[in-house]
Design an enzyme around this catalytic site. Structure first.
Site, PDB file in Angstrom:
ATOM      1  N   CYS A   7       0.844  -1.201   0.000  1.00  0.00           N
ATOM      2  CA  CYS A   7       0.000   0.000   0.000  1.00  0.00           C
ATOM      3  C   CYS A   7       0.879   1.251   0.000  1.00  0.00           C
ATOM      4  O   CYS A   7       0.564   2.242  -0.673  1.00  0.00           O
ATOM      5  CB  CYS A   7      -0.935   0.012   1.213  1.00  0.00           C
ATOM      6  SG  CYS A   7      -2.368  -1.083   1.066  1.00  0.00           S
ATOM      7  N   HIS A  46      -6.233  -2.454  -0.832  1.00  0.00           N
ATOM      8  CA  HIS A  46      -5.633  -3.536  -0.049  1.00  0.00           C
ATOM      9  C   HIS A  46      -6.532  -4.775  -0.021  1.00  0.00           C
ATOM     10  O   HIS A  46      -7.664  -4.718   0.453  1.00  0.00           O
ATOM     11  CB  HIS A  46      -5.346  -3.086   1.387  1.00  0.00           C
ATOM     12  CG  HIS A  46      -4.680  -4.167   2.176  1.00  0.00           C
ATOM     13  ND1 HIS A  46      -3.311  -4.341   2.181  1.00  0.00           N
ATOM     14  CD2 HIS A  46      -5.186  -5.166   2.931  1.00  0.00           C
ATOM     15  CE1 HIS A  46      -3.010  -5.403   2.913  1.00  0.00           C
ATOM     16  NE2 HIS A  46      -4.130  -5.919   3.387  1.00  0.00           N
ATOM     17  N   HIS A  97      -0.160  -8.438   1.061  1.00  0.00           N
ATOM     18  CA  HIS A  97      -1.002  -7.656   0.147  1.00  0.00           C
ATOM     19  C   HIS A  97      -0.972  -8.455  -1.150  1.00  0.00           C
ATOM     20  O   HIS A  97       0.111  -8.677  -1.719  1.00  0.00           O
ATOM     21  CB  HIS A  97      -0.414  -6.251  -0.031  1.00  0.00           C
ATOM     22  CG  HIS A  97      -1.192  -5.346  -0.953  1.00  0.00           C
ATOM     23  ND1 HIS A  97      -1.594  -4.056  -0.604  1.00  0.00           N
ATOM     24  CD2 HIS A  97      -1.618  -5.525  -2.229  1.00  0.00           C
ATOM     25  CE1 HIS A  97      -2.235  -3.500  -1.624  1.00  0.00           C
ATOM     26  NE2 HIS A  97      -2.260  -4.377  -2.632  1.00  0.00           N
ATOM     27  N   HIS A  99      -0.515 -10.179  -4.469  1.00  0.00           N
ATOM     28  CA  HIS A  99       0.339  -9.802  -5.592  1.00  0.00           C
ATOM     29  C   HIS A  99       0.565 -11.000  -6.488  1.00  0.00           C
ATOM     30  O   HIS A  99       0.735 -12.121  -6.031  1.00  0.00           O
ATOM     31  CB  HIS A  99       1.674  -9.239  -5.114  1.00  0.00           C
ATOM     32  CG  HIS A  99       2.392 -10.108  -4.123  1.00  0.00           C
ATOM     33  ND1 HIS A  99       2.046 -10.135  -2.786  1.00  0.00           N
ATOM     34  CD2 HIS A  99       3.417 -10.978  -4.269  1.00  0.00           C
ATOM     35  CE1 HIS A  99       2.837 -10.984  -2.149  1.00  0.00           C
ATOM     36  NE2 HIS A  99       3.671 -11.527  -3.028  1.00  0.00           N
TER      37      HIS A  99
HETATM   38  P1  5GP Z   1       5.829 -13.322  -1.768  1.00  0.00           P
HETATM   39  O1  5GP Z   1       6.866 -14.230  -1.169  1.00  0.00           O
HETATM   40  O2  5GP Z   1       5.028 -12.620  -0.694  1.00  0.00           O
HETATM   41  O3  5GP Z   1       4.972 -13.982  -2.797  1.00  0.00           O
HETATM   42  O4  5GP Z   1       6.639 -12.240  -2.573  1.00  0.00           O
HETATM   43  C1  5GP Z   1       6.996 -10.987  -2.065  1.00  0.00           C
HETATM   44  C2  5GP Z   1       7.908 -10.344  -3.085  1.00  0.00           C
HETATM   45  O5  5GP Z   1       8.010  -8.972  -2.775  1.00  0.00           O
HETATM   46  C3  5GP Z   1       9.352 -10.919  -3.072  1.00  0.00           C
HETATM   47  O6  5GP Z   1       9.661 -11.432  -4.361  1.00  0.00           O
HETATM   48  C4  5GP Z   1      10.207  -9.713  -2.702  1.00  0.00           C
HETATM   49  O7  5GP Z   1      11.442  -9.673  -3.383  1.00  0.00           O
HETATM   50  C5  5GP Z   1       9.307  -8.532  -3.068  1.00  0.00           C
HETATM   51  N1  5GP Z   1       9.525  -7.353  -2.261  1.00  0.00           N
HETATM   52  C6  5GP Z   1       9.631  -7.280  -0.910  1.00  0.00           C
HETATM   53  N2  5GP Z   1       9.802  -6.030  -0.500  1.00  0.00           N
HETATM   54  C7  5GP Z   1       9.815  -5.260  -1.631  1.00  0.00           C
HETATM   55  C8  5GP Z   1       9.974  -3.842  -1.853  1.00  0.00           C
HETATM   56  O8  5GP Z   1      10.129  -3.029  -0.939  1.00  0.00           O
HETATM   57  N3  5GP Z   1       9.930  -3.431  -3.144  1.00  0.00           N
HETATM   58  C9  5GP Z   1       9.760  -4.285  -4.184  1.00  0.00           C
HETATM   59  N4  5GP Z   1       9.742  -3.772  -5.407  1.00  0.00           N
HETATM   60  N5  5GP Z   1       9.593  -5.636  -4.006  1.00  0.00           N
HETATM   61  C10 5GP Z   1       9.640  -6.097  -2.743  1.00  0.00           C
HETATM   62 ZN    ZN Z   2      -1.779  -3.295   1.311  1.00  0.00          ZN
END
Ligand code: 5GP
Ligand code: ZN
Length: 116
Positions: A7, A46, A97, A99
């Site tokens: 967010c 969100h 969140h 994604h």
């Molecule tokens: P998840 O494991 O939740 O599916 O993926 C989270 C993703 O968010 C990871 O691939 C991680 O590298 C990415 N990520 C985490 N923090 C940040 C950030 O501050 N900026 C960006 N651009 N990506 C982030």
């Molecule tokens: Zn969020």
């Protein structure tokens, strides 16, 4: 969601390399790319995870799927990509969140999952 990382990215409070936005969704480069092309596409509003969606979220979820090919093509993965939505503890979701990861590049992403 004041404290939610993504967010804050949508609000511009944390910098990100943005590639697309419309009224409902936002897309940017993953900070720690797992493949040469690694984008994240999120709803601006969100939603914690796919475990928290309802029928009213169907349009924004559809929008994420509908733009994926365009985003992959425009950002260096014109010959296909993989879309991944990690969900909850078992799915390995780290950021609460919703994604979608778009991963790709010029070489195949590889087997869908490591077998255990
Ligand atoms: P998840 O494991 O939740 O599916 O993926 C989270 C993703 O968010 C990871 O691939 C991680 O590298 C990415 N990520 C985490 N923090 C940040 C950030 O501050 N900026 C960006 N651009 N990506 C982030
Ligand atoms: Zn969020």
């Amino acid at each position: 969601m004041d404290d939610c990382l993504f967010c804050k990215i949508v609000r511009g409070e944390i910098p990100s390399r943005n590639v697309f936005e419309d009224d409902e969704i936002f897309a940017f480069h993953d900070i720690n790319p797992a493949r040469p092309v690694h984008l994240l596409v999120i709803p601006k509003r969100h939603i914690t995870s796919l475990a928290n969606v309802s029928e009213s979220d169907a349009p924004v979820l559809g929008r994420i799927l509908a733009v994926a090919n365009q985003l992959a093509s425009e950002n260096g993965s014109p010959d296909g990509f993989r879309l991944i939505i990690n969900t909850g503890r078992i799915g390995g979701q780290e950021v609460p969140h919703l994604h979608a990861h778009i991963v790709g590049g010029s070489v195949p992403v590889g087997p869908m999952l490591k077998r255990i």
